[in-house]
Design a protein around this motif. Structure first.
Motif, short mmCIF file in Angstrom:
data_model
loop_
_atom_site.label_atom_id
_atom_site.label_comp_id
_atom_site.label_asym_id
_atom_site.label_seq_id
_atom_site.Cartn_x
_atom_site.Cartn_y
_atom_site.Cartn_z
N CYS A 265 0.80 -1.21 0.04
CA CYS A 265 0.01 0.17 0.17
C CYS A 265 0.76 1.28 0.02
N GLY A 266 1.89 1.38 -0.91
CA GLY A 266 2.59 2.38 -1.10
C GLY A 266 4.06 2.63 -0.42
N ALA A 267 4.20 1.50 0.34
CA ALA A 267 5.48 1.23 0.72
C ALA A 267 6.55 0.41 -0.18
N ASP A 268 6.28 0.66 -1.30
CA ASP A 268 6.99 -0.20 -2.53
C ASP A 268 8.59 -0.16 -2.47
N GLU A 269 9.04 1.15 -2.11
CA GLU A 269 10.32 1.24 -1.83
C GLU A 269 11.27 0.66 -0.86
N LEU A 270 10.56 0.03 0.09
CA LEU A 270 10.91 -0.84 1.22
C LEU A 270 11.18 -2.18 0.56
N LEU A 271 10.20 -2.61 -0.43
CA LEU A 271 10.26 -3.83 -0.95
C LEU A 271 11.45 -4.16 -1.90
N ALA A 272 11.77 -2.80 -2.82
CA ALA A 272 12.66 -2.66 -3.53
C ALA A 272 13.99 -2.51 -3.05
N THR A 273 14.24 -2.05 -1.65
CA THR A 273 15.66 -2.11 -1.32
C THR A 273 15.68 -3.21 -0.28
N ALA A 274 14.65 -4.21 0.00
CA ALA A 274 14.83 -5.13 0.71
C ALA A 274 15.96 -6.02 0.50
N LYS A 275 16.76 -6.34 1.52
CA LYS A 275 17.99 -6.98 1.40
C LYS A 275 17.56 -8.67 1.49
N LEU A 276 18.25 -9.41 0.52
CA LEU A 276 17.85 -10.90 0.73
C LEU A 276 18.90 -11.53 1.15
N SER A 277 18.72 -12.79 2.12
CA SER A 277 20.00 -13.41 2.78
C SER A 277 19.57 -14.81 2.78
N ASN A 278 20.57 -15.76 2.45
CA ASN A 278 20.49 -17.26 2.68
C ASN A 278 20.33 -17.85 3.94
N SER A 279 20.83 -17.10 4.93
CA SER A 279 20.52 -17.54 6.32
C SER A 279 20.53 -16.55 7.09
N LEU A 280 20.06 -16.76 8.52
CA LEU A 280 19.54 -15.90 9.54
C LEU A 280 21.11 -15.28 9.93
N LYS A 281 22.09 -16.43 10.20
CA LYS A 281 23.30 -15.91 10.54
C LYS A 281 24.09 -15.02 9.45
N GLU A 282 23.93 -15.21 8.21
CA GLU A 282 24.40 -14.11 7.29
C GLU A 282 23.77 -12.76 7.58
N ALA A 283 22.41 -12.81 7.54
CA ALA A 283 21.66 -11.53 7.47
C ALA A 283 22.15 -10.83 8.87
N VAL A 284 22.34 -11.18 9.98
CA VAL A 284 22.68 -10.65 11.18
C VAL A 284 24.39 -10.47 11.32
N GLN A 285 25.33 -10.91 10.52
CA GLN A 285 26.50 -10.95 10.85
C GLN A 285 27.10 -9.64 11.35
N ASP A 286 26.76 -8.45 10.87
CA ASP A 286 27.31 -7.10 11.08
C ASP A 286 26.40 -6.47 12.28
N CYS A 287 25.32 -7.14 12.76
CA CYS A 287 24.77 -6.38 13.71
C CYS A 287 25.15 -6.55 15.38
N HIS A 288 24.90 -5.55 15.93
CA HIS A 288 25.58 -5.37 17.38
C HIS A 288 24.70 -6.09 18.48
N LEU A 289 23.28 -6.06 18.21
CA LEU A 289 22.39 -6.63 19.05
C LEU A 289 21.24 -7.13 18.02
N VAL A 290 20.94 -8.40 18.37
CA VAL A 290 19.91 -9.22 17.51
C VAL A 290 19.03 -9.69 18.70
N ILE A 291 17.69 -9.39 18.44
CA ILE A 291 16.45 -9.72 19.20
C ILE A 291 15.65 -10.88 18.44
N GLY A 292 15.17 -11.80 18.97
CA GLY A 292 14.26 -12.71 18.22
C GLY A 292 12.79 -12.70 18.74
N SER A 293 11.79 -12.47 17.80
CA SER A 293 10.37 -12.48 18.42
C SER A 293 10.01 -13.84 18.38
N SER A 294 9.07 -14.28 19.29
CA SER A 294 8.55 -15.83 19.39
C SER A 294 7.31 -15.73 20.24
#
Length: 255
Positions: free
Chosen positions: A50-79
């Motif tokens: 609904c108008g947030a197309d630019e977030l989809l266009a710039t979304a980063k794709l990763s092959n694993s969670l470990k790869e996705a968060v490798q540069d992060c200082h803090l990672v919190i998982g929701s469950s």
């Protein structure tokens, strides 16, 4: 807010990805990371954004969670799952927002959401410093993915509005996730080398040590110091093993 990443793991419905993008944009979040999405891009995804197309266009794709968060200082998982064999430090949405906002001043941080049907696995939560839980009704805890993201995004927005002009940048910078993981791999090797335990036979021990070290929020200098201790212990163990081998050889020669 620029350093806060919303990470979706193996989302099955493209429409949910679009709805998450919409929820993020309304709260000024723009870093979307997708780990092995099942249906992306798609027409339904774009329609639900609904108008947030630019977030989809710039979304980063990763092959694993470990790869996705490798540069992060803090990672919190929701469950929403509360019956797990291993416990993680737990935060509610407000606490999660404060932790993420403060850590984001030091570098990238991530809030991770799992699959619509099963959430995050224990192995994926091993990549997280803490677990975030929405205090929903115990009689019915099922919450739509985008709705869950919206709750956390709203709390982040409130923290941003109330604290943006009050918080000074932190002096101490927590080491990125990739360096924390390298330290944990070194730890697993070290405890085997010194004869303390075999990591392959003691997964719960490694997980508990992981939790302990995550809580410390170590910076790079501290990680280097700890790894230096690991290396020294390995060196001592190597010398001791060599000495024992010599003694064994001498005793055999005497016999």
């Amino acid at each position: 807010m620029e350093a806060i990443h919303i990470v979706l793991v193996e989302t099955t419905q493209g429409g949910n990805i679009g709805a998450v993008a919409r929820a993020m944009k309304t709260m000024a979040l723009n870093k979307l990371v997708l780990v092995r999405p099942k249906c992306f891009p798609s027409a339904e995804c774009t329609a639900r954004a609904c108008g947030a197309d630019e977030l989809l266009a710039t979304a980063k794709l990763s092959n694993s969670l470990k790869e996705a968060v490798q540069d992060c200082h803090l990672v919190i998982g929701s469950s929403a799952r509360n019956q797990r064999t291993v416990t993680w430090p737990e935060l509610d949405p407000k606490q999660t927002a404060y932790h993420l906002f403060n850590a984001a001043m030091e570098g990238p941080v991530a809030l991770v959401f799992g699959r619509e049907s099963s959430g995050l696995s224990n192995a994926e939560l091993d990549c997280c410093h803490a677990l975030a839980r929405i205090p929903s009704s115990t009689a019915f805890q099922s919450l739509n993915l985008a709705a869950a993201v919206q709750i956390f995004a709203y709390e982040l927005r409130l923290v941003h509005l109330s604290m943006h002009s009050q918080i000074e940048p932190a002096i101490r910078s927590i080491a990125p996730m990739s360096e924390q993981e390298s330290m944990l791999e070194h730890l697993a090797t070290m405890i085997k080398d010194i004869g303390f335990a075999d990591p392959n036979q003691s997964p719960k021990l490694i997980r508990r040590l992981r939790r302990l070290l995550y809580r410390a929020n170590l910076d790079r200098d501290e990680i280097n110091l700890i790894r230096g201790l690991f290396s020294a212990a390995q060196h001592k163990a190597k010398i001791a093993n060599r000495s024992n081998q010599y003694k064994l050889a001498d005793s055999r020669n005497l016999n």
